[in-house]
Design an enzyme around this catalytic site. Structure first.
Site, PDB file in Angstrom:
ATOM      1  CG  HIS A  47      -0.264  -0.097   2.469  1.00  0.00           C
ATOM      2  ND1 HIS A  47       0.402   0.886   2.938  1.00  0.00           N
ATOM      3  CD2 HIS A  47      -0.502  -1.056   3.524  1.00  0.00           C
ATOM      4  CE1 HIS A  47       0.612   0.597   4.342  1.00  0.00           C
ATOM      5  NE2 HIS A  47       0.031  -0.399   4.797  1.00  0.00           N
ATOM      6  CG  HIS A  71       3.891  -1.453   2.608  1.00  0.00           C
ATOM      7  ND1 HIS A  71       2.700  -2.103   1.939  1.00  0.00           N
ATOM      8  CD2 HIS A  71       4.054  -1.852   3.408  1.00  0.00           C
ATOM      9  CE1 HIS A  71       2.220  -2.765   3.339  1.00  0.00           C
ATOM     10  NE2 HIS A  71       3.117  -2.552   4.138  1.00  0.00           N
ATOM     11  CB  CYS A  80       0.016  -6.303  20.129  1.00  0.00           C
ATOM     12  SG  CYS A  80      -0.789  -5.931  18.523  1.00  0.00           S
ATOM     13  CB  CYS A 138       3.214  -4.976  17.534  1.00  0.00           C
ATOM     14  SG  CYS A 138       2.209  -3.443  17.608  1.00  0.00           S
ATOM     15  CB  CYS A 197      -2.015  -2.754  20.789  1.00  0.00           C
ATOM     16  SG  CYS A 197      -0.843  -2.119  19.588  1.00  0.00           S
ATOM     17  CG  HIS A 242      -1.917  -2.904  15.289  1.00  0.00           C
ATOM     18  ND1 HIS A 242      -0.499  -2.877  15.858  1.00  0.00           N
ATOM     19  CD2 HIS A 242      -1.956  -2.716  14.173  1.00  0.00           C
ATOM     20  CE1 HIS A 242       0.041  -3.005  14.753  1.00  0.00           C
ATOM     21  NE2 HIS A 242      -0.534  -3.110  13.603  1.00  0.00           N
ATOM     22  CE  LYS A 251       1.983   2.826  10.823  1.00  0.00           C
ATOM     23  NZ  LYS A 251       1.910   1.069  10.572  1.00  0.00           N
ATOM     24  CE  LYS A 273      -5.216  -7.073   5.997  1.00  0.00           C
ATOM     25  NZ  LYS A 273      -4.944  -8.395   5.621  1.00  0.00           N
TER      26      LYS A 273
END
Ligand code: MSP
Length: 512
Positions: free
Chosen positions: A26, A29, A134, A137, A151, A154, A302, A305
């Protein structure tokens, strides 16, 4: 006497993080990878012997779970996703020299060698771990780390786990790490990230578990095959296994220590604390440098998904063109800070810097030379008024790439484009009669454009090469070497100019 050509070029080894194969490539990246690519290209241009590595992170619980959900064996699942990264990097014109997958044999061999070296050194011991984990992570947290019980990255619940694991005695390395950072104060860029690392080490380092025995998707410990290596121990090792640690000593010694690990701010602790300690334990040198980027956020968050705000970089290429997208990524946000991706920002940057500045400069120059110089280019003057701005742009561009500040480097390069456009506007060659005065102005503008092409080529490689050819320069820009190639006066003149189609046609903001 030693001439420059007899000097051995400096080596430059740079890496991207290796990406988890639980998600398709995505924008986030692509962001890290494009910045790394441009830096590698810049170092090739200054004559360094560059080795640029990227790859995929394929072991661990997170991948195992994603494979289960897809109804595939983990290897088959990884095999279905890893090529998507390789393909995406192909489309983004990423110039990596190697792509490592952590499921490759060369990696397995190197990871086992690294584990054994740390074990033999007495830094790995069996112990019982209980605590919070997590999976997203693949990391442990303390109660204090959690935000509203979740977390902190996330925002998802953590799991309580209790396992007998092997532990890496990170607690033994606090003082050595602090001393190392004191001795290498410029090793982390931007420099404000260094404080974060030092602060973390000073809080006191806890040993961390480096093995798992509750599932099997990973690399077995060489001395106890009931355990597999913790995915971060495995993943970090890619930076050495890919260059031959455990399989090719000669190559390893040529490239290590790495010059820059380019990473996101979320993985700084693994890279700047765990990793150098692991290397020290194995008797290897720590990295020479880390370049820590911020996040490219979408709608202030951030990409993930779960939040459903994932942007596919390949869609953006279809829209704005490859180099339009690369340029946006590199120019829009100072490296290190968070940026917010917006479609308006993408179009705005494209129109102002590429269409109105660079594209317009080329088309003005080609039009006037076509009409008033019979399409044959004049040569620049040695004492051109543009020679000074060109030298300044070169100096500043070089300095900013050296600091890993692509946006500032491009800003410096674009200053020369602006100076050249202003020079044309002052001289109005489109109104002037053909003759030596007009030729001088056009020769100067062509020379500035030649220099701009070279300086901008790491960011917009394809377009820079096209402009290079249109102004009649032979060969590949990638064969040019700084600083000689950007010294004023390199444009020969007397070559035919090709106006061609507009390189960056202006875009309107569409509903998208
Ligand atoms: N597999 C680990 C890294 C192991 S390196 C030895 C990992 N993978 S990841 O695919 O989740 O993310 C890799 C990198 O991409 C991270 O540094 C992360 O910061 C970066 N990015 C992921 N999303 C991002 C943005 N939205 N913006 C900028 N970088 C982002 O972590």
């Amino acid at each position: 006497m030693v001439t420059p050509s007899e000097n051995t070029p400096a080596k430059f080894y740079a890496t991207t993080p290796i990406y988890y194969v639980n998600a398709k490539p995505h924008l986030g990246h692509a962001y890290t990878t494009i910045i790394s690519d441009a830096l590698a290209r810049w170092h090739r241009l200054i004559g360094d012997d560059v080795h640029f590595l990227t790859g995929t992170d394929e072991h661990g619980l997170k991948i195992q779970q994603a494979a289960d959900a897809a109804g595939l064996a983990p290897q088959a699942f990884a095999d279905s996703i890893a090529p998507l990264f390789a393909e995406a990097w192909g489309k983004l014109n990423i110039s990596h020299d190697d792509f490592i997958r952590t499921t490759e044999q060369r990696h397995r061999v190197g990871v086992q060698k690294l584990l054994q070296a740390c074990y033999d050194n007495g830094d790995i011991e069996l112990d019982t771990y209980s605590g919070l984990y997590c999976v997203a992570c693949e990391a442990y947290f303390t109660e204090d780390d959690l935000v509203e019980g979740n977390c902190p990255i996330h925002k998802k619940p953590v799991e309580y786990v209790e396992e007998e694991n092997y532990f890496f005695r990170l607690s033994r390395y606090g003082d050595r790490l602090l001393q190392w950072y004191r001795d290498h104060p410029n090793s982390i860029v931007p420099d404000y990230r260094m404080n974060e690392v030092i602060g973390f080490i000073k809080q006191g380092l806890l040993d961390f578990s480096i093995s798992r025995n509750s599932f099997s998707w990973g690399i077995e410990l060489p001395w106890d095959d009931k355990h597999i290596a913790y995915v971060w121990f495995d993943a970090l090792a890619n930076y050495i296994t890919a260059i031959g640690y455990g399989t090719d000593d000669e190559m390893f010694n040529r490239h290590w220590p790495v010059d820059y690990h380019l990473i996101g701010k979320d993985i700084i602790r693994f890279h700047c604390v765990y990793w150098p300690a692991m290397l020290m334990s194995a008797g290897l040198e720590p990295p020479k440098g880390w370049a820590v980027g911020g996040w490219l956020l979408v709608g202030g968050e951030k990409m993930s998904k779960t939040t459903g705000n994932v942007v596919n970089p390949l869609d953006l290429i279809d829209d704005i063109g490859l180099d339009g997208f690369r340029y946006y990524v590199l120019a829009e946000t100072p490296y290190g800070a968070d940026g917010d991706f917006t479609y308006e920002g993408l179009i705005g940057r494209y129109n102002s810097d590429l269409a109105n500045n660079l594209g317009n400069l080329l088309s003005r120059v080609a039009t006037v030379v076509g009409k008033k110089c019979n399409g044959m280019s004049p040569a620049p003057l040695a004492d051109s008024p543009l020679a000074l701005p060109a030298a300044e742009a070169v100096r500043e561009t070089m300095a900013r790439w050296a600091d890993v500040q692509p946006s500032r480097a491009l800003e410096a390069t674009w200053q020369l484009i602006r100076a050249t456009n202003a020079y044309l506007e002052n001289n109005e060659p489109w109104k002037a009669e053909p003759g030596p005065a007009l030729d001088a102005v056009m020769g100067d503008a062509l020379e500035a454009l030649r220099i701009v092409c070279i300086l901008a080529s790491p960011a917009i490689p394809e377009t820079a090469q096209t402009i290079w050819e249109r102004i009649g320069m032979p060969g590949q820009i990638t064969d040019q070497r700084l600083p000689l190639a950007v010294a004023w006066g390199g444009y020969p003149g007397g070559i035919s100019i090709d106006k061609g189609e507009p390189l960056f046609p202006r875009r309107k903001l569409t509903e998208n």
